[in-house]
Design an enzyme around this catalytic site. Sequence first.
Site, PDB file in Angstrom:
ATOM      1  N   ARG A  65       0.895  -1.159   0.052  1.00  0.00           N
ATOM      2  CA  ARG A  65      -0.037   0.095   0.020  1.00  0.00           C
ATOM      3  C   ARG A  65       0.556   1.186  -0.076  1.00  0.00           C
ATOM      4  O   ARG A  65       0.538   2.259   0.728  1.00  0.00           O
ATOM      5  CB  ARG A  65      -1.104  -0.082   1.098  1.00  0.00           C
ATOM      6  CG  ARG A  65      -2.037  -0.910   1.303  1.00  0.00           C
ATOM      7  CD  ARG A  65      -3.021  -0.968   0.033  1.00  0.00           C
ATOM      8  NE  ARG A  65      -4.097  -1.911   0.304  1.00  0.00           N
ATOM      9  CZ  ARG A  65      -4.241  -3.196  -0.094  1.00  0.00           C
ATOM     10  NH1 ARG A  65      -3.240  -3.654  -0.584  1.00  0.00           N
ATOM     11  NH2 ARG A  65      -5.044  -3.735  -0.023  1.00  0.00           N
ATOM     12  N   SER A  87     -10.784  -1.017   3.482  1.00  0.00           N
ATOM     13  CA  SER A  87      -9.850  -1.198   4.960  1.00  0.00           C
ATOM     14  C   SER A  87      -9.520   0.207   5.571  1.00  0.00           C
ATOM     15  O   SER A  87      -8.883   1.047   4.585  1.00  0.00           O
ATOM     16  CB  SER A  87      -8.797  -1.817   4.533  1.00  0.00           C
ATOM     17  OG  SER A  87      -8.918  -3.159   3.943  1.00  0.00           O
ATOM     18  N   GLU A 138      -4.971   3.301   6.947  1.00  0.00           N
ATOM     19  CA  GLU A 138      -4.686   3.058   5.442  1.00  0.00           C
ATOM     20  C   GLU A 138      -5.362   4.346   4.550  1.00  0.00           C
ATOM     21  O   GLU A 138      -4.573   4.572   3.612  1.00  0.00           O
ATOM     22  CB  GLU A 138      -5.322   1.759   4.940  1.00  0.00           C
ATOM     23  CG  GLU A 138      -4.569   1.326   3.840  1.00  0.00           C
ATOM     24  CD  GLU A 138      -5.625   1.129   2.535  1.00  0.00           C
ATOM     25  OE1 GLU A 138      -5.060   1.278   1.351  1.00  0.00           O
ATOM     26  OE2 GLU A 138      -6.723   0.639   2.763  1.00  0.00           O
TER      27      GLU A 138
HETATM   28  N1  EPU Z   1     -10.666 -11.488  10.079  1.00  0.00           N
HETATM   29  C1  EPU Z   1     -11.412 -11.446  11.033  1.00  0.00           C
HETATM   30  N2  EPU Z   1     -12.387 -10.733  11.403  1.00  0.00           N
HETATM   31  C2  EPU Z   1     -12.843  -9.595  10.484  1.00  0.00           C
HETATM   32  C3  EPU Z   1     -11.927  -9.533   9.417  1.00  0.00           C
HETATM   33  C4  EPU Z   1     -10.881 -10.451   9.188  1.00  0.00           C
HETATM   34  O1  EPU Z   1     -11.108 -12.415  12.055  1.00  0.00           O
HETATM   35  O2  EPU Z   1     -13.841  -8.846  10.965  1.00  0.00           O
HETATM   36  C5  EPU Z   1      -9.515 -12.214   9.807  1.00  0.00           C
HETATM   37  C6  EPU Z   1     -10.022 -13.092   8.647  1.00  0.00           C
HETATM   38  O3  EPU Z   1     -10.747 -14.281   8.904  1.00  0.00           O
HETATM   39  C7  EPU Z   1      -8.489 -13.613   8.079  1.00  0.00           C
HETATM   40  C8  EPU Z   1      -7.845 -12.232   8.275  1.00  0.00           C
HETATM   41  O4  EPU Z   1      -8.518 -11.527   9.248  1.00  0.00           O
HETATM   42  O5  EPU Z   1      -8.213 -14.598   8.762  1.00  0.00           O
HETATM   43  C9  EPU Z   1      -7.696 -11.414   7.086  1.00  0.00           C
HETATM   44  O6  EPU Z   1      -8.706 -10.924   6.538  1.00  0.00           O
HETATM   45  P1  EPU Z   1      -9.122 -10.825   5.161  1.00  0.00           P
HETATM   46  O7  EPU Z   1      -8.781 -11.780   4.404  1.00  0.00           O
HETATM   47  O8  EPU Z   1     -10.669 -10.462   4.808  1.00  0.00           O
HETATM   48  O9  EPU Z   1      -8.390  -9.540   4.466  1.00  0.00           O
HETATM   49  P2  EPU Z   1      -7.731  -8.297   5.108  1.00  0.00           P
HETATM   50  O10 EPU Z   1      -6.276  -8.352   5.503  1.00  0.00           O
HETATM   51  O11 EPU Z   1      -8.579  -7.943   6.214  1.00  0.00           O
HETATM   52  C10 EPU Z   1      -6.771  -7.532   2.882  1.00  0.00           C
HETATM   53  C11 EPU Z   1      -6.845  -5.964   2.226  1.00  0.00           C
HETATM   54  C12 EPU Z   1      -8.106  -5.773   1.551  1.00  0.00           C
HETATM   55  C13 EPU Z   1      -8.176  -7.023   0.528  1.00  0.00           C
HETATM   56  C14 EPU Z   1      -8.197  -8.445   1.327  1.00  0.00           C
HETATM   57  C15 EPU Z   1      -8.397  -9.670   0.308  1.00  0.00           C
HETATM   58  C16 EPU Z   1      -5.402  -4.564   3.678  1.00  0.00           C
HETATM   59  C17 EPU Z   1      -5.288  -3.470   4.561  1.00  0.00           C
HETATM   60  N3  EPU Z   1      -6.499  -4.839   3.265  1.00  0.00           N
HETATM   61  O12 EPU Z   1      -7.872  -7.229   3.978  1.00  0.00           O
HETATM   62  O13 EPU Z   1      -8.052  -4.574   0.759  1.00  0.00           O
HETATM   63  O14 EPU Z   1      -9.451  -6.759  -0.206  1.00  0.00           O
HETATM   64  O15 EPU Z   1      -7.042  -8.486   1.963  1.00  0.00           O
HETATM   65  O16 EPU Z   1      -6.919  -9.851  -0.127  1.00  0.00           O
HETATM   66  O17 EPU Z   1      -4.333  -4.962   3.131  1.00  0.00           O
HETATM   67  C18 EPU Z   1      -8.576  -2.328   0.875  1.00  0.00           C
HETATM   68  O18 EPU Z   1      -7.329  -2.146   0.919  1.00  0.00           O
HETATM   69  O19 EPU Z   1      -9.517  -1.281   0.983  1.00  0.00           O
HETATM   70  C19 EPU Z   1      -8.947  -3.681   0.870  1.00  0.00           C
HETATM   71  C20 EPU Z   1     -10.114  -4.025   0.962  1.00  0.00           C
END
Ligand code: EPU
Length: 337
Positions: free
Chosen positions: A164, A236, A333
């Site tokens: 990012r 995010s 972010e």
């Molecule tokens: N999780 C939870 N509770 C929640 C949310 C997430 O336990 O409420 C856990 C999930 O189960 C998983 C882990 O946290 O084990 C990661 O969650 P997720 O796979 O949904 O991805 P993320 O790390 O929350 C990132 C990006 C997103 C992107 C997704 C999918 C960042 C800050 N965010 O989210 O990007 O869509 O991966 O690849 O890197 C954005 O930048 O606006 C964005 C949406």
Amino acid sequence: MITTYIDHPLRDLNSFHVEERAARIIEFDRKEDLDEIFAEGNAPEKWAVLGGGNNILFTQHYDGTLIHPTGKGIERLQDGSASARVRVDAGVEWDDFVQWCVERELWGAENLSLIPGSVGAAPVQNIGAYGAEARDIIDQVHYFDTLQRKHLTLSNEECRFGYRDSIFKGELRGRAIITAVDFTLGTTVSPSLRYGDVQQQVEERGGATLRNIREAVCSIRQTKLPDTSVLGNAGSFFKNPIVPCAVAKSLQQENEGMPIYPASDDSLRKLAAGWLIDKAGLKGLRMGKVGVHDRQALVLVNHGGATGGEVMALARYVQAKVKEKFGIEIETEVNIW
Ligand code: EPU
């Protein structure tokens, strides 16, 4: 063409739909327009670029000029045997570009389906999702340098992409206006299905075609992430924190099932901010007009009529609670203005 708006409401120009105004907005659709807008003696003193407004939280009235690219061109430059080069104007909706690629059987953008925002914003924060990042397909970025009043180009390497992050958030912040991005896309089948949910949904749809991957990604995003036209948000709100490996391991020992991801450097690990916020008990929390989304704790939402200040107050509360429970600082972010 250049179009100017004075004292303009920002409500429909930011995905949080907060009620702020801008002193002036200048739209342009040709890169040459910038020579005129930034002509000597004429250049705005305080300015910033407003793309789709999807990664911004306005916490006050903007008392300068917002420069808004609206060019919508997509041009195929040349075809190699295994790749195609495409030049896309900054004002094209990111997802329209992904759709364009999928329709032409061009590989590389499909995992980034449905990310809200414009093509010009994609390199700035190196957008990413489901194991892919914009930097994987960006070849060059064309921009106007407002200091030198010149149109310049950076190669992928020169953009210094990180998680990012890019040179446009660092050295070139407040100086560069991205006008177009060149992408290199694959012309042969090359799916990237490292992300478990995507793999499974693609299989359910009958295998790794471009259309199936796009549909799978869209469906996952739609179930987890709120639609900005219904519930104001900026995706995010926080970055996933990067911490020393030892910190990640000791936290994981104390918290069973805590996800840990690799980071750019082997001595570091990336944690899931959404998981931390969730386990701090904040998922679905409501504080007046704002809240933590009930299906994805990484997303803060405007339930209607909130100001940027109210969203920030919630963000600070979330940061404090995560720090208190896990000792980890989570950074925003979203750009705060
Ligand atoms: N999780 C939870 N509770 C929640 C949310 C997430 O336990 O409420 C856990 C999930 O189960 C998983 C882990 O946290 O084990 C990661 O969650 P997720 O796979 O949904 O991805 P993320 O790390 O929350 C990132 C990006 C997103 C992107 C997704 C999918 C960042 C800050 N965010 O989210 O990007 O869509 O991966 O690849 O890197 C954005 O930048 O606006 C964005 C949406």
